[in-house]
Design an enzyme around this catalytic site. Sequence first.
Site, short mmCIF file in Angstrom:
data_model
loop_
_atom_site.label_atom_id
_atom_site.label_comp_id
_atom_site.label_asym_id
_atom_site.label_seq_id
_atom_site.Cartn_x
_atom_site.Cartn_y
_atom_site.Cartn_z
N LYS A 38 -8.30 3.03 4.05
CA LYS A 38 -7.19 2.79 4.82
C LYS A 38 -7.03 4.19 5.59
O LYS A 38 -5.92 4.20 6.22
CB LYS A 38 -6.06 2.54 4.02
CG LYS A 38 -5.98 1.14 3.20
CD LYS A 38 -4.80 1.11 2.29
CE LYS A 38 -4.98 -0.02 1.40
NZ LYS A 38 -4.13 -0.15 0.44
N THR A 67 0.83 -1.34 -0.13
CA THR A 67 -0.04 -0.07 0.02
C THR A 67 0.99 1.32 0.15
O THR A 67 1.99 1.17 -0.05
CB THR A 67 -0.82 0.06 1.27
OG1 THR A 67 -1.93 1.06 1.12
CG2 THR A 67 0.03 0.50 2.52
N GLY A 96 -3.92 7.08 8.99
CA GLY A 96 -3.86 6.22 7.95
C GLY A 96 -2.90 4.94 8.06
O GLY A 96 -2.09 5.12 9.19
N SER A 151 4.78 0.21 0.65
CA SER A 151 5.63 -0.27 -0.35
C SER A 151 5.74 1.16 -1.28
O SER A 151 6.69 0.91 -1.97
CB SER A 151 4.92 -1.37 -1.15
OG SER A 151 3.70 -1.01 -1.72
#
Length: 236
Positions: A81, A49, A92, A171
């Site tokens: 998220k 994400t 988040g 990521s």
Amino acid sequence: MFRALRASQRNASRLLQATKIIAEGDMTVNVASQLGDSCLSGSQPARGTTVLCVRRGDQVVIMADGQATQGSQIAKPNVLKVRRIGKNVITGFAGSTGDAFTLFEELEKKLTLYPDQLTRAAVAMAKDWRTDKYLRKLEASMIVADATESLNITGNGDVLSPHDGILSIGSGGAFAGAAARALMDIDGLDAMTIAKKAMNIAADADIYTNHNFRHEVIGGQVDPSAESAAAESIPK
């Protein structure tokens, strides 16, 4: 000490065995299973994400993509998220969804104990996250922000505050963070615009990040076109 040494030797032997199998052409081998869970535990809690926090002027934005990935498959394209806690705190997460919502609940408890003291609540939560037998097994990373503070909370007990108003995790966090820092040099861009542009760059570069962005914002004047564009990017 000797037990730790023997365990390390066993893991090294498994790694060599897995490498040999891959080298011989069997690409279906699962290297993680060869190594064992103890070797990889907690090594990739933020994979899959991108979450970005941008603070500029009196506006702070937390924006995240919506992709959930299971192995090589996209499990869901519109996972939420980001979340607002009360009226004054936005959050988040990157990592396991179930773990993240457990951490949201823990943060809410700390904010109830320490209202309007985000830093103190975050430090108390990070302490519990690291020391509690149950919580320390949770694999996620969180960004939290209010009108004055932006913080990254991790399971290692870290509570990090940015020097330039930008935080990014996941990521694609490195792509989004670098893009946002470059855009900060351009006059006339508010936090929302910077976050949207940076997240688009991250989504183009990272295979675990899509363009279905959701966000929470505190302060400033939000451009209605930016709000509608973000809403239109989310599947119904």
